[in-house]
Design a protein around this motif. Structure first.
Motif, PDB file in Angstrom:
ATOM      1  N   TYR A 161       0.813  -1.214   0.000  1.00  0.00           N
ATOM      2  CA  TYR A 161       0.000   0.000   0.000  1.00  0.00           C
ATOM      3  C   TYR A 161       0.850   1.268   0.000  1.00  0.00           C
ATOM      4  O   TYR A 161       0.649   2.156  -0.822  1.00  0.00           O
ATOM      5  N   ASP A 202      -7.644   6.430   2.821  1.00  0.00           N
ATOM      6  CA  ASP A 202      -6.785   5.339   3.277  1.00  0.00           C
ATOM      7  C   ASP A 202      -7.340   4.890   4.620  1.00  0.00           C
ATOM      8  O   ASP A 202      -6.995   5.444   5.657  1.00  0.00           O
ATOM      9  N   SER A 203      -8.229   3.907   4.566  1.00  0.00           N
ATOM     10  CA  SER A 203      -8.945   3.468   5.762  1.00  0.00           C
ATOM     11  C   SER A 203      -8.672   2.001   6.048  1.00  0.00           C
ATOM     12  O   SER A 203      -8.715   1.168   5.132  1.00  0.00           O
ATOM     13  N   PRO A 204      -8.415   1.672   7.322  1.00  0.00           N
ATOM     14  CA  PRO A 204      -8.212   0.261   7.678  1.00  0.00           C
ATOM     15  C   PRO A 204      -9.517  -0.515   7.562  1.00  0.00           C
ATOM     16  O   PRO A 204     -10.598   0.030   7.776  1.00  0.00           O
ATOM     17  N   ARG A 205      -9.376  -1.793   7.200  1.00  0.00           N
ATOM     18  CA  ARG A 205     -10.528  -2.698   7.109  1.00  0.00           C
ATOM     19  C   ARG A 205     -10.419  -3.729   8.226  1.00  0.00           C
ATOM     20  O   ARG A 205      -9.312  -4.033   8.683  1.00  0.00           O
ATOM     21  N   SER A 208      -6.717  -5.464   5.828  1.00  0.00           N
ATOM     22  CA  SER A 208      -6.406  -4.769   4.580  1.00  0.00           C
ATOM     23  C   SER A 208      -6.753  -3.287   4.758  1.00  0.00           C
ATOM     24  O   SER A 208      -7.169  -2.857   5.835  1.00  0.00           O
ATOM     25  N   ARG A 209      -6.578  -2.533   3.711  1.00  0.00           N
ATOM     26  CA  ARG A 209      -6.912  -1.111   3.729  1.00  0.00           C
ATOM     27  C   ARG A 209      -7.717  -0.763   2.490  1.00  0.00           C
ATOM     28  O   ARG A 209      -7.563  -1.390   1.446  1.00  0.00           O
ATOM     29  N   VAL A 250      -7.809   1.940  -0.028  1.00  0.00           N
ATOM     30  CA  VAL A 250      -6.955   3.041  -0.476  1.00  0.00           C
ATOM     31  C   VAL A 250      -7.431   3.506  -1.848  1.00  0.00           C
ATOM     32  O   VAL A 250      -7.504   2.701  -2.780  1.00  0.00           O
TER      33      VAL A 250
END
Length: 139
Positions: A17, A35-38, A42-43, A45
């Motif tokens: 990433y 850009d956010s965390p899952r 994962s992210r 983006v």
């Protein structure tokens, strides 16, 4: 009112990433939209071309930078279109963007050429995907 539809996002499989974000924002001049965390680690983006502060409609189609999850996906990094130009980055100033991208280390596969449809040069992204930098001809 006529319905409006457009392709908003296209997924690009990447290996990392942060490395991908740096390339698309620094070398190509895209802006990081999200850009956010899952929950699965994962992210989410998203990067897109356009000017900082431009609205979503002005920016065009964004890229989801998706880290490969397995060997099948890793095998497609850099060759998602079978070696063809798969992405087209339009610009309003070809010379400016070609010079800036060259100075940032972007690999152009050919010298700029001027065709009836506009000024164009093929370049590779960080992974080897082929792109056209294109300033369409004006009438």
């Amino acid at each position: 009112m006529k319905p409006t539809r457009r392709i908003a996002l296209v997924t690009l499989v990447v290996d990392d990433y942060d490395k991908a974000i740096r390339f698309y924002t620094d070398a190509l001049g895209f802006r990081l939209v999200e850009d956010s965390p899952r929950p699965d680690g994962s992210r989410w983006v998203v990067v897109e071309p356009g000017s900082a502060g431009a609205g979503t409609d002005a920016a065009g189609t964004g890229l989801v930078l998706a880290r490969a999850k397995d060997e099948d996906q890793r095998a497609r990094i850099g060759d998602q279109t079978g070696g063809r130009v798969g992405f087209f980055l339009h610009t309003d100033d070809f010379a400016r963007d070609h010079a800036r991208m060259s100075a940032a280390g972007v690999t152009f596969l050919e010298e700029p050429r001027h065709e009836p449809y506009g000024s164009v040069a093929v370049f590779q992204d960080l992974y080897g995907n082929r792109w056209d930098l294109l300033q369409p001809a004006t009438d």
